[in-house]
Design a protein around this motif. Structure first.
Motif, PDB file in Angstrom:
ATOM      1  N   GLN A 191       0.857  -1.187   0.000  1.00 41.67           N
ATOM      2  CA  GLN A 191       0.000   0.000   0.000  1.00 41.67           C
ATOM      3  C   GLN A 191       0.893   1.238   0.000  1.00 41.67           C
ATOM      4  OE1 GLN A 191      -3.422   0.255  -0.152  1.00 41.67           O
ATOM      5  NE2 GLN A 191      -2.973   2.447  -0.393  1.00 41.67           N
ATOM      6  N   PRO A 192       0.893   2.036  -1.060  1.00 40.93           N
ATOM      7  CA  PRO A 192       1.735   3.238  -1.077  1.00 40.93           C
ATOM      8  C   PRO A 192       1.366   4.187   0.072  1.00 40.93           C
ATOM      9  CG  PRO A 192       0.931   2.738  -3.280  1.00 40.93           C
ATOM     10  CD  PRO A 192       0.166   1.860  -2.332  1.00 40.93           C
ATOM     11  N   THR A 193       2.370   4.868   0.596  1.00 39.10           N
ATOM     12  CA  THR A 193       2.178   5.817   1.695  1.00 39.10           C
ATOM     13  C   THR A 193       2.937   7.100   1.380  1.00 39.10           C
ATOM     14  OG1 THR A 193       4.158   5.173   2.937  1.00 39.10           O
ATOM     15  CG2 THR A 193       2.154   3.888   3.340  1.00 39.10           C
ATOM     16  N   VAL A 194       2.715   8.107   2.205  1.00 43.63           N
ATOM     17  CA  VAL A 194       3.605   9.267   2.176  1.00 43.63           C
ATOM     18  C   VAL A 194       5.000   8.784   2.547  1.00 43.63           C
ATOM     19  CG1 VAL A 194       4.149  11.492   3.229  1.00 43.63           C
ATOM     20  CG2 VAL A 194       1.758  10.856   2.793  1.00 43.63           C
ATOM     21  N   VAL A 195       5.989   9.137   1.734  1.00 41.34           N
ATOM     22  CA  VAL A 195       7.372   8.725   1.940  1.00 41.34           C
ATOM     23  C   VAL A 195       8.242   9.975   1.908  1.00 41.34           C
ATOM     24  CG1 VAL A 195       9.302   7.437   0.930  1.00 41.34           C
ATOM     25  CG2 VAL A 195       7.017   6.438   0.923  1.00 41.34           C
ATOM     26  N   HIS A 196       9.099  10.127   2.896  1.00 40.93           N
ATOM     27  CA  HIS A 196       9.987  11.295   2.940  1.00 40.93           C
ATOM     28  C   HIS A 196      10.903  11.324   1.729  1.00 40.93           C
ATOM     29  CE1 HIS A 196      13.646  13.519   4.078  1.00 40.93           C
ATOM     30  NE2 HIS A 196      12.857  14.252   4.836  1.00 40.93           N
ATOM     31  N   GLY A 197      11.510  10.170   1.406  1.00 40.44           N
ATOM     32  CA  GLY A 197      12.298  10.040   0.197  1.00 40.44           C
ATOM     33  C   GLY A 197      13.768  10.383   0.319  1.00 40.44           C
ATOM     34  N   ASP A 198      14.193  11.008   1.430  1.00 40.73           N
ATOM     35  CA  ASP A 198      15.610  11.348   1.593  1.00 40.73           C
ATOM     36  C   ASP A 198      16.004  11.287   3.062  1.00 40.73           C
ATOM     37  OD1 ASP A 198      18.166  12.061   0.811  1.00 40.73           O
ATOM     38  OD2 ASP A 198      17.750  14.213   0.757  1.00 40.73           O
ATOM     39  N   LEU A 199      15.459  10.295   3.775  1.00 41.82           N
ATOM     40  CA  LEU A 199      15.845  10.145   5.177  1.00 41.82           C
ATOM     41  C   LEU A 199      17.305   9.715   5.266  1.00 41.82           C
ATOM     42  CD1 LEU A 199      12.806   8.454   6.959  1.00 41.82           C
ATOM     43  CD2 LEU A 199      13.528  10.846   7.030  1.00 41.82           C
ATOM     44  N   SER A 200      18.027  10.361   6.156  1.00 44.05           N
ATOM     45  CA  SER A 200      19.438  10.052   6.373  1.00 44.05           C
ATOM     46  C   SER A 200      19.810  10.601   7.738  1.00 44.05           C
ATOM     47  CB  SER A 200      20.318  10.692   5.289  1.00 44.05           C
ATOM     48  OG  SER A 200      20.251  12.108   5.370  1.00 44.05           O
ATOM     49  N   ALA A 201      21.007  10.276   8.195  1.00 46.31           N
ATOM     50  CA  ALA A 201      21.428  10.724   9.520  1.00 46.31           C
ATOM     51  C   ALA A 201      21.430  12.248   9.629  1.00 46.31           C
ATOM     52  CB  ALA A 201      22.817  10.165   9.837  1.00 46.31           C
ATOM     53  N   GLU A 202      21.788  12.949   8.554  1.00 42.22           N
ATOM     54  CA  GLU A 202      21.858  14.409   8.633  1.00 42.22           C
ATOM     55  C   GLU A 202      20.484  15.071   8.568  1.00 42.22           C
ATOM     56  OE1 GLU A 202      24.207  15.829   5.395  1.00 42.22           O
ATOM     57  OE2 GLU A 202      22.794  15.181   3.856  1.00 42.22           O
ATOM     58  N   HIS A 203      19.467  14.347   8.121  1.00 45.10           N
ATOM     59  CA  HIS A 203      18.134  14.926   7.997  1.00 45.10           C
ATOM     60  C   HIS A 203      17.206  14.543   9.139  1.00 45.10           C
ATOM     61  CE1 HIS A 203      18.904  15.184   3.386  1.00 45.10           C
ATOM     62  NE2 HIS A 203      19.414  16.202   4.041  1.00 45.10           N
ATOM     63  N   VAL A 204      17.659  13.661  10.039  1.00 46.43           N
ATOM     64  CA  VAL A 204      16.877  13.282  11.219  1.00 46.43           C
ATOM     65  C   VAL A 204      17.593  13.834  12.444  1.00 46.43           C
ATOM     66  CG1 VAL A 204      15.966  11.387  12.608  1.00 46.43           C
ATOM     67  CG2 VAL A 204      15.979  11.202  10.107  1.00 46.43           C
ATOM     68  N   LEU A 205      16.900  14.667  13.212  1.00 47.90           N
ATOM     69  CA  LEU A 205      17.499  15.311  14.387  1.00 47.90           C
ATOM     70  C   LEU A 205      16.987  14.639  15.659  1.00 47.90           C
ATOM     71  CD1 LEU A 205      17.033  19.049  13.325  1.00 47.90           C
ATOM     72  CD2 LEU A 205      18.967  17.519  12.833  1.00 47.90           C
ATOM     73  N   SER A 206      17.832  14.618  16.677  1.00 53.32           N
ATOM     74  CA  SER A 206      17.424  14.019  17.951  1.00 53.32           C
ATOM     75  C   SER A 206      18.057  14.775  19.107  1.00 53.32           C
ATOM     76  CB  SER A 206      17.842  12.538  18.013  1.00 53.32           C
ATOM     77  OG  SER A 206      19.170  12.404  18.472  1.00 53.32           O
ATOM     78  N   ASP A 207      17.540  14.501  20.314  1.00 53.88           N
ATOM     79  CA  ASP A 207      18.141  15.039  21.537  1.00 53.88           C
ATOM     80  C   ASP A 207      18.922  13.948  22.264  1.00 53.88           C
ATOM     81  OD1 ASP A 207      16.171  13.398  22.555  1.00 53.88           O
ATOM     82  OD2 ASP A 207      14.979  15.008  23.434  1.00 53.88           O
TER      83      ASP A 207
END
Length: 312
Positions: A191-207
């Motif tokens: 089932q197709p979904t919304v996909v970010h398409g460029d997830l990577s370590a530099e594009h995901v931020l965390s605390d």
């Protein structure tokens, strides 16, 4: 010519009336087709200014901006457990198009090698990606971004593989394995979904414990959810992947996709073929050589795994 940090700071003061720019800095590399700077105002607030470096980048930035404005409602309603950039102002460029300014999203780039099993950051990452995949697909459609069904997306991947094969630089055993997986229709019933398409370590931020933000939404589309998991399946520690996937599956409301991880692994491998194609299309021999080296390493690794003696 790339715009200087001072030129970008000037654009930010136009976009945000009354801004008193105190300092300006280049962020870490990764702006892609945009000139990017972080502007610090007199109240020590940090703003990100992005200006497209080409007409194509300008069109992409406009579509991304439209999506981010639609996403803001879902962030405010708590439907996604992270922040996204919120366009706060615009500055028209002499050559056409607009620069976009937003407040800097809090957090540090994810360290994928530091992910550990358990209920901490790995589980938060799984929930964050699942929440993204639960967003309504009309968000993407209304922003004018691409939408694929399962059959057309599989056809797109096959076309990429055919183009990579014509370069003569992909090891034959890899080509055969990839073709078999792409021709196995049962793998591509998703089932197709919304996909970010460029997830990577530099594009995901965390605390350090939770995902705080997700950046770079210009490649968002309705497509295969496996694509957003590929970078983790390929590079994250195996026990962390188990925690990510457990949290992901618990957060998804409708998930009957037995081949999700198989396609994620395939997508991670096919990224090497796309890197090769980028090098060929752009005429960059260094990129081609890098891609060929990684493809050969993957081929060797795959062959070694296939010939390992069974313990049974």
């Amino acid at each position: 010519m790339p715009r200087s940090p001072l030129a970008l700071a000037a654009l930010a003061t136009v976009a945000i009336p009354g801004m008193d720019a105190f300092d300006v800095r280049r962020p870490a590399p990764g702006g892609g087709d945009h000139d990017v700077a972080v502007v610090i105002d007199s109240e020590r607030r940090r703003w990100v200014v992005r200006a497209p470096a080409s007409p194509a980048a300008g069109a992409s930035l406009e579509a991304e901006t439209a999506l981010l404005e639609l996403l803001a409602e879902h962030v405010d309603a708590g439907r996604v457990p992270f922040r996204v950039p919120r366009p706060a102002g615009f500055a028209h460029l002499p050559e056409g198009g607009r620069a976009v300014v937003h407040r800097e999203v809090a957090g540090r780039p994810l360290r994928i090698d530091a992910l550990a099993a358990g209920p901490g950051l790995a589980a938060s990452l799984g929930r964050a990606i699942a929440a993204l995949h639960e967003l309504p697909v009309d968000l993407v459609e209304n922003a004018g971004l691409p939408t694929y069904d399962a059959a057309s997306y599989r056809a797109r991947r096959l076309a990429e593989l055919d183009e990579a094969a014509r370069t003569g630089k992909v090891p034959p055993a890899l080509l055969r394995r990839w073709e078999e997986q792409l021709e196995d229709v049962s793998m591509w019933r998703f089932q197709p979904t919304v996909v970010h398409g460029d997830l990577s370590a530099e594009h995901v931020l965390s605390d350090g414990m939770t995902v705080t933000g997700v950046l770079a939404w210009g490649d968002t589309q309705v497509a295969d959810p496996a694509d957003d998991l590929a970078w983790l399946v390929v590079a994250a520690p195996e026990d962390a992947v188990e925690s990510i996937m457990e949290a992901y599956q618990l957060r998804r409301t409708e998930l009957t996709d037995p081949h999700l991880l198989d396609r994620a692994l395939l997508a991670g491998e096919l990224a090497l073929a796309r890197w090769l194609l980028y090098g060929v299309r752009s005429g960059d021999p260094a990129v081609v050589a890098d891609a060929v080296g990684m493809l050969e390493e993957l081929d060797d690794h795959t062959h070694a795994a296939d010939t390992e003696p069974s313990l049974a």
